[in-house]
Design an enzyme around this catalytic site. Structure first.
Site, PDB file in Angstrom:
ATOM      1  N   SER A  46     -21.923 -37.692  26.735  1.00  0.00           N
ATOM      2  CA  SER A  46     -21.074 -37.132  27.787  1.00  0.00           C
ATOM      3  C   SER A  46     -21.969 -36.414  28.797  1.00  0.00           C
ATOM      4  CB  SER A  46     -20.080 -36.134  27.171  1.00  0.00           C
ATOM      5  OG  SER A  46     -19.298 -35.520  28.165  1.00  0.00           O
ATOM      6  N   GLY A  47     -21.769 -36.689  30.077  1.00  0.00           N
ATOM      7  CA  GLY A  47     -22.590 -36.073  31.110  1.00  0.00           C
ATOM      8  C   GLY A  47     -23.879 -36.817  31.396  1.00  0.00           C
ATOM      9  N   SER A 118     -19.032 -44.310  23.139  1.00  0.00           N
ATOM     10  CA  SER A 118     -19.160 -45.271  22.023  1.00  0.00           C
ATOM     11  C   SER A 118     -20.337 -44.881  21.124  1.00  0.00           C
ATOM     12  CB  SER A 118     -19.299 -46.705  22.537  1.00  0.00           C
ATOM     13  OG  SER A 118     -20.266 -46.838  23.549  1.00  0.00           O
TER      14      SER A 118
END
Length: 213
Positions: A46-47, A118
């Site tokens: 994330s990010g 994922s």
């Protein structure tokens, strides 16, 4: 977030369900589009920049007259997968559904870009096995956890560190990085434009943006 999803045996298909053959073939659709349909599977923390880079790649493809569609993790959870939470089981089902959708896009002759954390190698492998070997390219958006935390565009790392979010990848849930991705983008010292250009250049080298499927 509590999930209402109950896992079932997805391998079991009723004997009353019969595959319906269609008149227009996959190869004919690819021929019309003058491109080789493929899943570009963007994975990363994330990010890390997955969605932003995938979006920039699609813009470059559009400029070249290519037919594509971007499936974004957050967008999908607003609709198709809004019933799923973030437990390991729900993450597995999230990717399973996306894999099936991506497979349909490939069959339609489209280049489909997917931007999902994922986190598990096994889940990404299951999607890879849904299509022909040349129709799946794993794109590892490789950004160090420390950089992702500094960016924290949605404030999720801060919440995870404070214990307000559980099962957060990189904090209290594992991220299994790709071992041999087809495309490896190390973002730390690159602009979004440079990352996107590198992806497109590799697609060109593989001959995916011209000719028949």
């Amino acid at each position: 977030m509590m999930s209402v999803y109950v896992k079932k045996n997805h391998d079991a298909v009723s004997e009353d369900i019969v595959w319906h053959n269609v008149s227009v073939s996959h190869l004919e659709r690819a021929d019309v589009n003058q491109q080789k349909p493929v899943i570009l599977w963007f994975t990363g923390l994330s990010g890390s920049g997955k969605s932003t880079i995938a979006n920039a790649v699609e813009a470059l493809l559009f400029q070249r007259g290519k037919r594509s569609y971007l499936l974004d993790g957050d967008n999908i959870r607003h609709g198709l997968n809004k019933d799923l939470g973030f437990s390991d089981q729900d993450r597995e089902e999230n990717i399973r559904r996306i894999g099936e959708v991506a497979k349909l896009f490939v069959d339609s002759g489209i280049i489909v870009l997917t931007a999902f954390i994922s986190p598990f190698i096994s889940d990404r492998l299951k999607v890879r096995q849904l299509v022909e070997s040349e129709q799946f390219l794993e794109v590892f958006i490789d950004t160090p956890l420390s950089v992702c935390e500094q960016r924290d565009p949605k404030g999720l790392y801060k919440k995870a560190r404070a214990g307000e979010i559980s099962h957060f990848t990189g904090i209290d849930s594992e991220y299994q990085a790709p071992q041999n991705p087809e495309i490896h983008i190390k973002t730390q010292d690159l602009t979004i434009e440079a990352c996107a250009t590198e992806v497109v250049e590799q697609l060109l080298e593989r001959g995916l943006l011209s000719g028949k499927g």
